[in-house]
Design an enzyme around this catalytic site. Structure first.
Site, mmCIF file in Angstrom:
data_model
loop_
_atom_site.group_PDB
_atom_site.id
_atom_site.type_symbol
_atom_site.label_atom_id
_atom_site.label_comp_id
_atom_site.label_asym_id
_atom_site.label_seq_id
_atom_site.Cartn_x
_atom_site.Cartn_y
_atom_site.Cartn_z
ATOM 1 N N SER A 127 0.842 -1.198 0.000
ATOM 2 C CA SER A 127 0.000 0.000 0.000
ATOM 3 C C SER A 127 0.873 1.242 0.000
ATOM 4 O O SER A 127 1.977 1.238 0.573
ATOM 5 C CB SER A 127 -0.852 -0.021 1.273
ATOM 6 O OG SER A 127 -1.495 1.208 1.456
ATOM 7 N N TYR A 151 -1.960 -0.419 10.737
ATOM 8 C CA TYR A 151 -2.236 -1.076 9.454
ATOM 9 C C TYR A 151 -1.051 -0.870 8.495
ATOM 10 O O TYR A 151 -0.529 -1.826 7.920
ATOM 11 C CB TYR A 151 -3.525 -0.521 8.823
ATOM 12 C CG TYR A 151 -3.630 -0.880 7.355
ATOM 13 C CD1 TYR A 151 -3.840 -2.199 6.969
ATOM 14 C CD2 TYR A 151 -3.474 0.086 6.358
ATOM 15 C CE1 TYR A 151 -3.899 -2.542 5.621
ATOM 16 C CE2 TYR A 151 -3.536 -0.242 5.015
ATOM 17 C CZ TYR A 151 -3.754 -1.566 4.650
ATOM 18 O OH TYR A 151 -3.792 -1.903 3.322
ATOM 19 N N LYS A 155 1.943 -3.544 6.864
ATOM 20 C CA LYS A 155 2.365 -3.703 5.454
ATOM 21 C C LYS A 155 3.881 -3.496 5.335
ATOM 22 O O LYS A 155 4.560 -4.222 4.599
ATOM 23 C CB LYS A 155 1.632 -2.700 4.558
ATOM 24 C CG LYS A 155 0.149 -2.958 4.414
ATOM 25 C CD LYS A 155 -0.125 -4.207 3.588
ATOM 26 C CE LYS A 155 -1.598 -4.501 3.439
ATOM 27 N NZ LYS A 155 -1.893 -5.794 2.836
HETATM 28 P P1 NAD Z 1 -11.031 -6.985 1.398
HETATM 29 O O1 NAD Z 1 -11.226 -6.936 2.868
HETATM 30 O O2 NAD Z 1 -12.216 -6.789 0.532
HETATM 31 O O3 NAD Z 1 -10.339 -8.370 0.991
HETATM 32 C C1 NAD Z 1 -9.436 -9.026 1.841
HETATM 33 C C2 NAD Z 1 -9.870 -10.481 1.911
HETATM 34 O O4 NAD Z 1 -8.966 -11.202 2.753
HETATM 35 C C3 NAD Z 1 -11.273 -10.675 2.502
HETATM 36 O O5 NAD Z 1 -12.029 -11.487 1.650
HETATM 37 C C4 NAD Z 1 -11.027 -11.335 3.850
HETATM 38 O O6 NAD Z 1 -12.089 -12.215 4.206
HETATM 39 C C5 NAD Z 1 -9.718 -12.071 3.591
HETATM 40 N N1 NAD Z 1 -8.897 -12.312 4.783
HETATM 41 C C6 NAD Z 1 -8.516 -11.428 5.732
HETATM 42 N N2 NAD Z 1 -7.735 -12.033 6.661
HETATM 43 C C7 NAD Z 1 -7.631 -13.330 6.281
HETATM 44 C C8 NAD Z 1 -6.972 -14.456 6.832
HETATM 45 N N3 NAD Z 1 -6.286 -14.375 7.974
HETATM 46 N N4 NAD Z 1 -7.051 -15.637 6.184
HETATM 47 C C9 NAD Z 1 -7.765 -15.744 5.032
HETATM 48 N N5 NAD Z 1 -8.418 -14.715 4.470
HETATM 49 C C10 NAD Z 1 -8.354 -13.509 5.097
HETATM 50 O O7 NAD Z 1 -9.898 -5.925 1.047
HETATM 51 P P2 NAD Z 1 -9.382 -5.421 -0.384
HETATM 52 O O8 NAD Z 1 -9.760 -3.999 -0.509
HETATM 53 O O9 NAD Z 1 -9.772 -6.368 -1.426
HETATM 54 O O10 NAD Z 1 -7.824 -5.461 -0.138
HETATM 55 C C11 NAD Z 1 -7.032 -6.558 -0.544
HETATM 56 C C12 NAD Z 1 -5.614 -6.300 -0.108
HETATM 57 O O11 NAD Z 1 -5.140 -5.093 -0.685
HETATM 58 C C13 NAD Z 1 -5.451 -6.140 1.405
HETATM 59 O O12 NAD Z 1 -4.259 -6.792 1.794
HETATM 60 C C14 NAD Z 1 -5.346 -4.647 1.587
HETATM 61 O O13 NAD Z 1 -4.588 -4.325 2.731
HETATM 62 C C15 NAD Z 1 -4.623 -4.252 0.319
HETATM 63 N N6 NAD Z 1 -4.877 -2.864 -0.048
HETATM 64 C C16 NAD Z 1 -6.157 -2.424 -0.191
HETATM 65 C C17 NAD Z 1 -6.393 -1.096 -0.512
HETATM 66 C C18 NAD Z 1 -7.799 -0.558 -0.627
HETATM 67 O O14 NAD Z 1 -7.981 0.634 -0.558
HETATM 68 N N7 NAD Z 1 -8.807 -1.402 -0.831
HETATM 69 C C19 NAD Z 1 -5.312 -0.227 -0.728
HETATM 70 C C20 NAD Z 1 -4.015 -0.716 -0.580
HETATM 71 C C21 NAD Z 1 -3.806 -2.044 -0.245
HETATM 72 C C1 WQD Z 2 -9.594 9.900 0.440
HETATM 73 C C2 WQD Z 2 -9.785 11.400 0.633
HETATM 74 C C3 WQD Z 2 -10.033 12.050 2.923
HETATM 75 C C4 WQD Z 2 -13.807 9.956 3.590
HETATM 76 C C5 WQD Z 2 -7.119 4.906 2.712
HETATM 77 C C6 WQD Z 2 -6.150 4.216 3.614
HETATM 78 C C7 WQD Z 2 -5.017 3.651 2.815
HETATM 79 C C8 WQD Z 2 -5.487 2.812 1.622
HETATM 80 C C9 WQD Z 2 -6.587 3.458 0.860
HETATM 81 C C10 WQD Z 2 -5.293 0.485 2.140
HETATM 82 C C11 WQD Z 2 -8.995 11.969 1.801
HETATM 83 C C12 WQD Z 2 -11.303 12.318 2.150
HETATM 84 C C13 WQD Z 2 -12.663 10.464 3.011
HETATM 85 C C14 WQD Z 2 -14.846 10.854 3.945
HETATM 86 C C15 WQD Z 2 -13.534 12.675 3.120
HETATM 87 N N1 WQD Z 2 -6.006 1.554 2.030
HETATM 88 N N2 WQD Z 2 -12.525 11.805 2.783
HETATM 89 N N3 WQD Z 2 -14.667 12.177 3.688
HETATM 90 O O1 WQD Z 2 -7.238 7.974 3.391
HETATM 91 O O2 WQD Z 2 -6.304 8.219 1.048
HETATM 92 O O3 WQD Z 2 -6.476 5.986 2.063
HETATM 93 O O4 WQD Z 2 -7.591 3.967 1.730
HETATM 94 O O5 WQD Z 2 -4.100 0.349 2.040
HETATM 95 O O6 WQD Z 2 -4.263 2.910 3.708
HETATM 96 O O7 WQD Z 2 -5.658 5.140 4.557
HETATM 97 O O8 WQD Z 2 -8.551 7.124 1.377
HETATM 98 O O9 WQD Z 2 -10.903 7.165 0.701
HETATM 99 O O10 WQD Z 2 -10.337 7.303 3.162
HETATM 100 O O11 WQD Z 2 -9.839 9.249 1.678
HETATM 101 O O12 WQD Z 2 -13.413 13.888 2.915
HETATM 102 O O13 WQD Z 2 -15.901 10.448 4.481
HETATM 103 O O14 WQD Z 2 -11.162 11.633 0.929
HETATM 104 O O15 WQD Z 2 -9.788 13.063 3.848
HETATM 105 O O16 WQD Z 2 -8.595 13.257 1.438
HETATM 106 P P1 WQD Z 2 -7.094 7.435 2.044
HETATM 107 P P2 WQD Z 2 -9.976 7.645 1.763
#
Ligand code: NAD
Ligand code: WQD
Length: 349
Positions: A127, A151, A155
Site C-alpha cells: 500500500s 495497518y 504492510k
Molecule cells: P477486502 O477486505 O475486501 O479483501 C481481503 C480479503 O482477505 C477478505 O475477503 C477477507 O475475508 C480475507 N482475509 C482477511 N484475513 C484473512 C486471513 N487471515 N485468512 C484468510 N483470508 C483472510 O480488502 P481489499 O480492498 O480487497 O484489499 C485486498 C488487499 O489489498 C489487502 O491486503 C489490503 O490491505 C490491500 N490494499 C487495499 C487497498 C484498498 O484501498 N482497498 C489499498 C491498498 C492495499
Molecule cells: C480519500 C480522501 C479524505 C472519507 C485509505 C487508507 C489507505 C489505503 C486506501 C489500504 C482523503 C477524504 C474520506 C470521507 C472525506 N487503504 N474523505 N470524507 O485515506 O487516502 O487511504 O484507503 O491500504 O491505507 O488510509 O482514502 O478514501 O479514506 O480518503 O473527505 O468520508 O477523501 O480526507 O482526502 P485514504 P480515503
C-alpha cells in the site's frame, strides 16, 4: 488454459474477486483461500458467472498452517497473489494486535508453507500507506518508508520480511530463489463493468468513494468533507484514485514479469500502482454528480487525523518493468461504482 495455477489469498474480497476474473480470463487455474472474515462467497459465485469458468475455493485462514499445507499439496500452485489482510486504518489503531497477528503472522505462515512447498513466486498487496510523509506529493518507490498507523506498519513489516527472505537466498543460494513483487496500491475504487461484483464494506464506509455512493443512493444522509483548508487547488485532499480493474491487470503483468528472465532470481521489488495524477474530494463529488445526475449532500468538517494534503504515484517503474499503466478514466471509475451500487444497494446478500 495456460497450465499455470495461481493461489489467491483473500480472493473473495473486493480486489481479490476482480483479480480472479482477470486470472480466469487469462487462462490461469485459480485457487482461492479466504476465511470470509470480510467477504461473502457470493462474490466468487459471481466471478464464475461473469467468466463462465470455475475456480477452487477453500474457506481457510492463512494462519492455519496445516490447512494451508494441505491446500498447497493438493493444488500445487506456481504463484501466489497475497491479498488476504485486514485493511481498516481506524480499527488497526484500536486493535493493533489483531492487525499484526492477521497480517504479519499470517504472511509468515504463508511464506513458511510456500518455502516448504517450494513455491517461491509471490505478488504481495502492499500500500502507498507504507510511505512516510514527504515534501513532494508524487511518490517514487525509493522514497523513505514511514507508515503512521498499525495497518500501514503491518504492510511495511511484511515488506521487510519479504525483502529479508529474498536476501537470505543470496546468502545460501537455492535452486529456486524467491521472486517477489511488492505492489503498492494508491486508492482503488470502481467495480467490474458488469456491476455484478464491487466493494461491499461492512457498516459505514471509511473510504471516500463508497461513502459518496451510499449518500447518492440514500443509504447515508450526508458526506463529511474532511478539511477544505489544505494547500491544494481547492483546499480538499488530493489522492491518486485507480480503477480496480486497472489495478488487478497490474497483477497479471507482475506474474508475467516474475516468469520472465528480466526479473532477477532472488529479487524482491516494489512497484507503485497508481495513475500518476490526483483528484480532490470536491472533484470526486463533482464527477459523481455529473455521472449520476444526483446531488451529493455534503458539509465541510474538520481534517481527519493522519490525512495528507496530497498523495499520488509516480508509476514510471511499473510502466518500464511491468509494461503496465492505467487505462480507465475518472468517469469510468464513477460510472462503474454507481452501476454496482444501484444493482446491489445492500451489497452481496
Ligand atoms: P477486502 O477486505 O475486501 O479483501 C481481503 C480479503 O482477505 C477478505 O475477503 C477477507 O475475508 C480475507 N482475509 C482477511 N484475513 C484473512 C486471513 N487471515 N485468512 C484468510 N483470508 C483472510 O480488502 P481489499 O480492498 O480487497 O484489499 C485486498 C488487499 O489489498 C489487502 O491486503 C489490503 O490491505 C490491500 N490494499 C487495499 C487497498 C484498498 O484501498 N482497498 C489499498 C491498498 C492495499
Ligand atoms: C480519500 C480522501 C479524505 C472519507 C485509505 C487508507 C489507505 C489505503 C486506501 C489500504 C482523503 C477524504 C474520506 C470521507 C472525506 N487503504 N474523505 N470524507 O485515506 O487516502 O487511504 O484507503 O491500504 O491505507 O488510509 O482514502 O478514501 O479514506 O480518503 O473527505 O468520508 O477523501 O480526507 O482526502 P485514504 P480515503
Amino acid at each position: 488454459m495456460n497450465n499455470k495455477t495461481v493461489l489467491v489469498t483473500g480472493g473473495a474480497g473486493y480486489i481479490g474477486s476482480h483479480a480472479c476474473i482477470e486470472l480466469l480470463q487469462a487462462g490461469f487455474k485459480v485457487v482461492v483461500v479466504d476465511n470470509l472474515s470480510n467477504s461473502k462467497p457470493e462474490s466468487l459465485t459471481r466471478v464464475q458467472q461473469i467468466t463462465g469458468k470455475s475456480l477452487s475455493f477453500y474457506q481457510a485462514d492463512i494462519r492455519d498452517k496445516q490447512a494451508l499445507t494441505e491446500i498447497f499439496a493438493k493444488e500445487s500452485p506456481d504463484t501466489v497473489i497475497h491479498f488476504a489482510g485486514l485493511k481498516a486504518v481506524g480499527e488497526s489503531c484500536e486493535q493493533p494486535q489483531l492487525y499484526y497477528h492477521n497480517n504479519v503472522y499470517g504472511t509468515l505462515v504463508l511464506t513458511e508453507v510456500m518455502s516448504q512447498a517450494n513455491v517461491k513466486q509471490l505478488v504481495f498487496s502492499s500500500s502507498a500507506t507504507v510511505y512516510g510523509e514527504s515534501s513532494c506529493p508524487q511518490y517514487t518507490e525509493d522514497f523513505a518508508l514511514g507508515a503512521i498507523n498499525p495497518y500501514g506498519r503491518s504492510k511495511a513489516m511484511i515488506e521487510d520480511i519479504l525483502r529479508d527472505l529474498s536476501a537470505a537466498d543470496k546468502i545460501s543460494p537455492t535452486e529456486s530463489p524467491w521472486k517477489i513483487a511488492l505492489l503498492r496500491y494508491f486508492n482503488p475504487i470502481g467495480a467490474h463493468e458488469s456491476g455484478l461484483i464491487g466493494e461491499d464494506p461492512n457498516g459505514i464506509p471509511n473510504n471516500l468513494m463508497p461513502y459518496v455512493a451510499q449518500v447518492a443512493i440514500g443509504k447515508l444522509t450526508q458526506l463529511s468533507v474532511f478539511g477544505d483548508d489544505y494547500p491544494t487547488r481547492d483546499g480538499t485532499g488530493i489522492r491518486d484514485y485507480i480503477h480496480v480493474v486497472d489495478l488487478v491487470k497490474g497483477h497479471i503483468n507482475a506474474i508475467a514479469a516474475l516468469n520472465s528472465e528480466k526479473f532477477a532470481a532472488g529479487a524482491c521489488k516494489a512497484y507503485n500502482l497508481g495513475a500518476g495524477r490526483g483528484y480532490s474530494v470536491l472533484e470526486i463529488i463533482n464527477a459523481f454528480e455529473k455521472v449520476t445526475g444526483k446531488t451529493i449532500n455534503y458539509k465541510i468538517s474538520p481534517r481527519r487525523a493522519g490525512d495528507l494534503a496530497e498523495c499520488f504515484a509516480n508509476p514510471d517503474l511499473a510502466l518500464k518493468e511491468l509494461d503496465w499503466k492505467v487505462e480507465k478514466t475518472l468517469d469510468d471509475m464513477v460510472t462503474d461504482t454507481w452501476n454496482w451500487q444501484t444493482k446491489n444497494p445492500q451489497g452481496y446478500i
